[in-house]
Design a protein around this motif. Structure first.
Motif, PDB file in Angstrom:
ATOM      1  N   SER A  23       2.662 -11.889  -8.215  1.00 18.77           N
ATOM      2  CA  SER A  23       3.250 -11.040  -7.168  1.00 18.77           C
ATOM      3  C   SER A  23       3.333  -9.625  -7.730  1.00 18.77           C
ATOM      4  O   SER A  23       3.400  -9.435  -8.950  1.00 18.77           O
ATOM      5  N   VAL A  35       5.094  -4.860  -0.851  1.00 21.96           N
ATOM      6  CA  VAL A  35       3.926  -5.749  -0.791  1.00 21.96           C
ATOM      7  C   VAL A  35       4.339  -7.228  -0.586  1.00 21.96           C
ATOM      8  O   VAL A  35       3.655  -8.142  -1.020  1.00 21.96           O
ATOM      9  N   GLU A  85       1.666  -9.431   1.100  1.00 23.45           N
ATOM     10  CA  GLU A  85       0.631  -9.883   0.160  1.00 23.45           C
ATOM     11  C   GLU A  85       1.180 -11.016  -0.715  1.00 23.45           C
ATOM     12  O   GLU A  85       0.531 -12.056  -0.896  1.00 23.45           O
ATOM     13  N   ASP A  86       2.388 -10.806  -1.252  1.00 23.25           N
ATOM     14  CA  ASP A  86       2.969 -11.818  -2.152  1.00 23.25           C
ATOM     15  C   ASP A  86       3.169 -13.157  -1.427  1.00 23.25           C
ATOM     16  O   ASP A  86       2.871 -14.226  -1.978  1.00 23.25           O
ATOM     17  N   SER A 121       1.567 -14.181   1.211  1.00 20.78           N
ATOM     18  CA  SER A 121       0.268 -14.765   1.573  1.00 20.78           C
ATOM     19  C   SER A 121      -0.378 -15.436   0.365  1.00 20.78           C
ATOM     20  O   SER A 121      -0.969 -16.513   0.478  1.00 20.78           O
ATOM     21  N   ILE A 122      -0.260 -14.785  -0.786  1.00 20.76           N
ATOM     22  CA  ILE A 122      -0.858 -15.358  -2.006  1.00 20.76           C
ATOM     23  C   ILE A 122      -0.219 -16.708  -2.317  1.00 20.76           C
ATOM     24  O   ILE A 122      -0.918 -17.696  -2.580  1.00 20.76           O
ATOM     25  N   GLU A 155       6.903 -15.885   6.755  1.00 16.63           N
ATOM     26  CA  GLU A 155       5.477 -15.556   6.813  1.00 16.63           C
ATOM     27  C   GLU A 155       4.663 -16.715   7.405  1.00 16.63           C
ATOM     28  O   GLU A 155       3.879 -16.533   8.327  1.00 16.63           O
TER      29      GLU A 155
END
Ligand SMILES: Cc1cc2nc3c(=O)[nH]c(=O)nc-3n(C[C@H](O)[C@H](O)[C@H](O)COP(=O)(O)O)c2cc1C
Length: 172
Positions: free
Chosen positions: A36, A86, A89-90, A92-93, A142
């Motif tokens: 992350s 972010v 992004e974190d 989703s990863i 998310e």
């Protein structure tokens, strides 16, 4: 790794069998290594195996959430947008790492989108999920990853179908 990636497909029908606790713990171990931004780890994971709650989550988005209705397990990913810019992004990863870990353990999975999506009667899915799982108001949900032993077979990705045309070298 390539075999795993080529054979991972979204699975939306699951056998009734529960997933062994040891397997769930192994999955979580792998998942918690997720990278992350600045290592802030803005996410929280809610592991859901309560069948009534899974059924309610599965009713959130009609056909788009049907994978959850017959899954023995879901991991719901919520993140704190105040913690980092972010966080999407974190979150989703870690969501995709859950899917890849699941595949590596012989399990199928499907991503069900929550952020920016509405329920069948027009309410925010984020609010709907937060109510069921007691998620604090200042978090954003998310995704929900449905997980279980597959009850459908899907062919692996084929080399000919890969969008190599989207790859550019040195310039667009
Ligand atoms: C950001 C994202 C959102 C998705 N949302 C949903 C969803 O709400 N419901 C669903 O059944 N599948 C959802 N999927 C799964 C995609 O439909 C699926 O990954 C795509 O069609 C490719 O198929 P494959 O996973 O079998 O390769 C989502 C996947 C991603 C990455």
């Amino acid at each position: 790794m390539l075999d795993l990636l080529m054979s991972r497909r979204s699975i939306r029908k699951f056998r009734d069998d529960d997933i062994e606790e040891e397997k769930i713990q192994k999955l979580l171990k792998g998942v918690l290594t997720s990278p992350s931004g600045r290592n802030i780890r803005p996410w929280e994971l809610i592991v859901v195996h309560d069948r009534d709650k899974l059924k309610s989550l599965g009713e959130s988005r009609g056909g788009a959430s049907r994978a959850l209705g017959n899954a023995p397990l879901a991991i719901v990913i919520a993140a704190d947008p105040k913690a980092t810019d972010v966080w999407i992004e974190d979150a989703s990863i870690i969501s995709i790492i859950i899917q890849l870990m699941a595949k590596s353990l012989g399990l199928g999975s499907c991503w069900v989108q929550v952020r920016k999506r509405n329920t069948v009667d027009g309410k925010s899915v984020d609010e709907y999920v937060k109510d069921i799982l007691d998620i604090p108001e200042d978090y954003v949900v998310e995704s929900m990853i449905a997980i279980g032993y597959p009850d459908e077979e899907k062919p692996p990705h084929r080399e000919e179908e890969l969008p190599y045309g989207k790859v550019h070298y040195n310039k667009w």
